[in-house]
Design an enzyme around this catalytic site. Structure first.
Site, PDB file in Angstrom:
ATOM      1  N   ASN A 105       6.604 -30.612  18.875  1.00 29.11           N
ATOM      2  CA  ASN A 105       7.699 -29.645  18.606  1.00 29.11           C
ATOM      3  C   ASN A 105       7.471 -28.259  18.730  1.00 29.11           C
ATOM      4  O   ASN A 105       7.272 -27.796  17.852  1.00 29.11           O
ATOM      5  CB  ASN A 105       8.831 -30.067  17.737  1.00 29.11           C
ATOM      6  CG  ASN A 105       9.966 -29.393  17.719  1.00 29.11           C
ATOM      7  OD1 ASN A 105      10.481 -28.782  18.595  1.00 29.11           O
ATOM      8  ND2 ASN A 105      10.823 -29.487  16.483  1.00 29.11           N
ATOM      9  N   TRP A 106       7.740 -27.679  20.076  1.00 28.51           N
ATOM     10  CA  TRP A 106       7.444 -26.354  19.880  1.00 28.51           C
ATOM     11  C   TRP A 106       8.558 -25.412  19.429  1.00 28.51           C
ATOM     12  O   TRP A 106       8.480 -23.938  19.445  1.00 28.51           O
ATOM     13  CB  TRP A 106       7.070 -25.728  21.544  1.00 28.51           C
ATOM     14  CG  TRP A 106       5.785 -26.425  21.889  1.00 28.51           C
ATOM     15  CD1 TRP A 106       5.156 -27.241  21.449  1.00 28.51           C
ATOM     16  CD2 TRP A 106       5.514 -26.042  23.479  1.00 28.51           C
ATOM     17  NE1 TRP A 106       4.040 -27.706  22.543  1.00 28.51           N
ATOM     18  CE2 TRP A 106       4.466 -27.029  23.579  1.00 28.51           C
ATOM     19  CE3 TRP A 106       5.871 -25.499  24.270  1.00 28.51           C
ATOM     20  CZ2 TRP A 106       3.511 -26.979  24.801  1.00 28.51           C
ATOM     21  CZ3 TRP A 106       5.416 -25.709  25.563  1.00 28.51           C
ATOM     22  CH2 TRP A 106       4.156 -26.325  25.584  1.00 28.51           C
ATOM     23  N   LYS A 107       9.581 -25.664  19.157  1.00 29.35           N
ATOM     24  CA  LYS A 107      10.878 -25.045  18.634  1.00 29.35           C
ATOM     25  C   LYS A 107      11.076 -23.996  19.625  1.00 29.35           C
ATOM     26  O   LYS A 107      10.923 -23.991  20.880  1.00 29.35           O
ATOM     27  CB  LYS A 107      10.708 -24.540  17.133  1.00 29.35           C
ATOM     28  CG  LYS A 107      10.413 -25.863  16.329  1.00 29.35           C
ATOM     29  CD  LYS A 107      10.393 -25.519  14.849  1.00 29.35           C
ATOM     30  CE  LYS A 107       9.755 -26.778  14.249  1.00 29.35           C
ATOM     31  NZ  LYS A 107       9.861 -26.677  12.520  1.00 29.35           N
ATOM     32  N   GLY A 114       7.297 -26.218   7.864  1.00 33.06           N
ATOM     33  CA  GLY A 114       6.662 -24.805   7.806  1.00 33.06           C
ATOM     34  C   GLY A 114       6.380 -24.348   6.476  1.00 33.06           C
ATOM     35  O   GLY A 114       6.196 -23.043   6.490  1.00 33.06           O
ATOM     36  N   SER A 139       4.435 -29.909   8.163  1.00 34.73           N
ATOM     37  CA  SER A 139       3.187 -29.294   7.800  1.00 34.73           C
ATOM     38  C   SER A 139       2.124 -30.137   8.163  1.00 34.73           C
ATOM     39  O   SER A 139       1.368 -30.020   7.517  1.00 34.73           O
ATOM     40  CB  SER A 139       3.186 -28.690   6.315  1.00 34.73           C
ATOM     41  OG  SER A 139       4.080 -27.625   6.189  1.00 34.73           O
ATOM     42  N   GLY A 167       4.836 -29.333  14.355  1.00 32.16           N
ATOM     43  CA  GLY A 167       5.628 -28.020  14.903  1.00 32.16           C
ATOM     44  C   GLY A 167       4.497 -27.002  15.050  1.00 32.16           C
ATOM     45  O   GLY A 167       3.783 -27.012  16.103  1.00 32.16           O
ATOM     46  N   GLY A 168       4.495 -26.247  14.164  1.00 35.71           N
ATOM     47  CA  GLY A 168       3.547 -25.170  14.243  1.00 35.71           C
ATOM     48  C   GLY A 168       2.089 -25.057  14.778  1.00 35.71           C
ATOM     49  O   GLY A 168       1.428 -24.664  15.895  1.00 35.71           O
TER      50      GLY A 168
HETATM   51  P1  13P Z   1       5.772 -27.748  11.144  1.00 40.23           P
HETATM   52  O1  13P Z   1       4.822 -28.714  11.508  1.00 40.23           O
HETATM   53  O2  13P Z   1       5.750 -26.410  11.656  1.00 40.23           O
HETATM   54  O3  13P Z   1       6.042 -27.721   9.518  1.00 40.23           O
HETATM   55  O4  13P Z   1       7.063 -28.422  11.636  1.00 40.23           O
HETATM   56  C1  13P Z   1       7.629 -29.606  11.602  1.00 40.23           C
HETATM   57  C2  13P Z   1       8.772 -29.748  12.275  1.00 40.23           C
HETATM   58  O5  13P Z   1       9.820 -29.443  12.220  1.00 40.23           O
HETATM   59  C3  13P Z   1       8.555 -30.849  13.434  1.00 40.23           C
HETATM   60  O6  13P Z   1       9.740 -31.009  14.421  1.00 40.23           O
END
Ligand code: 13P
Length: 254
Positions: free
Chosen positions: A10-12, A176, A215, A236-237
């Protein structure tokens, strides 16, 4: 029931269209035309890049998702994007109920359920995100919160729909932050989620893929993915670099 392991990134609100295309090309350069080890990989870019990444992945085994959808099909709804548009662009997946949508855009459990239904009706696989906030975790309310968030989704989707549904357990306090539950805790909650689905729809619960998110990194993905009730990760990140995402997809589980 066998469940195909799933890694979703998920790149947000990251990456322009050009950056998204370059990432997709890089992933194919690194892995070839298909994800490794019979796994499924889904890239989930911002809306503007969904079609471009679908084009880039044409003829490969990589999948694309969107991060959200709006209800309805077409109409006078300025700024809205429907499941119909997402599916037509070539995406297979769509995230619904991400905690950032719940927190910053006021999405309620009922709206999330409606979105899961709209996604399924358009032929997409909804990735339904659920998870407790830190204060709820501290108060020992995690299972209560997961049950409350799941209930309207279980009520609204027909039992057969669950063959295509993915659930992501994402504790809000782990997103995050670099903090994670123990793999045993996450697996216990994935099992709890599967049991809740089983109580509502029976055997089909065995087909539902349950992901852990929050995370996840190259350093810890194996510990979560290797657990019996965890079928993959929503990252995410750490998914923002194609090389890291490719390495995560290839981690051995035994
Ligand atoms: P992170 O991996 O950056 O903590 O984000 C997780 C997330 O919200 C994936 O949808």
């Amino acid at each position: 029931m066998t469940r195909v392991p799933l890694l979703a990134g998920n790149w947000k609100m990251h990456k322009t269209v050009e950056e998204s295309r370059a990432y997709a090309r890089h992933l194919i350069d690194l892995l070839g035309a298909d994800p490794p080890l019979g796994r499924e990989m889904v890239v989930i870019p911002p809306f503007l890049s969904v079609w471009a990444v679908c084009r880039q992945f044409a003829g490969t085994g990589f999948q694309v998702g969107a991060q959200n959808l709006d209800l309805g099909r077409e109409g006078a709804m300025t700024g809205a994007v429907s499941a119909y548009h997402i599916a037509e662009a070539g995406a297979r997946y769509v995230i619904v109920g991400h905690s950032e949508r719940r927190q910053f855009f006021g999405e309620t459990d009922d709206v999330v359920a409606e979105k899961a239904k709209a996604a399924h009706a358009a032929g997409l696989s909804p990735i339904v995100c659920i998870g407790e906030r830190e204060d709820e975790f501290d108060a020992g309310k995690t299972e209560e919160v997961l049950s409350r968030q799941l209930a309207p989704v279980l009520a609204i989707l027909p039992a057969t729909a669950w063959e295509r549904v993915v659930v992501a357990y994402e504790p809000v306090w782990a997103i995050g932050t670099g903090r994670v539950p123990t793999p045993a805790q996450a697996d216990h909650l994935a099992g709890f989620i599967r049991q809740a689905i089983f109580s509502a729809v029976g055997q089909t619960a065995g087909a539902v893929r349950i992901l852990y998110g929050g995370s996840v990194s190259l350093a810890n993905i194996q510990t979560f993915w290797g657990m019996p009730d965890i079928d993959g990760a929503l990252v995410g990140g750490a998914s923002l670099k194609a090389a890291d995402f490719a390495r995560m997809a290839a981690v051995p589980l035994e």
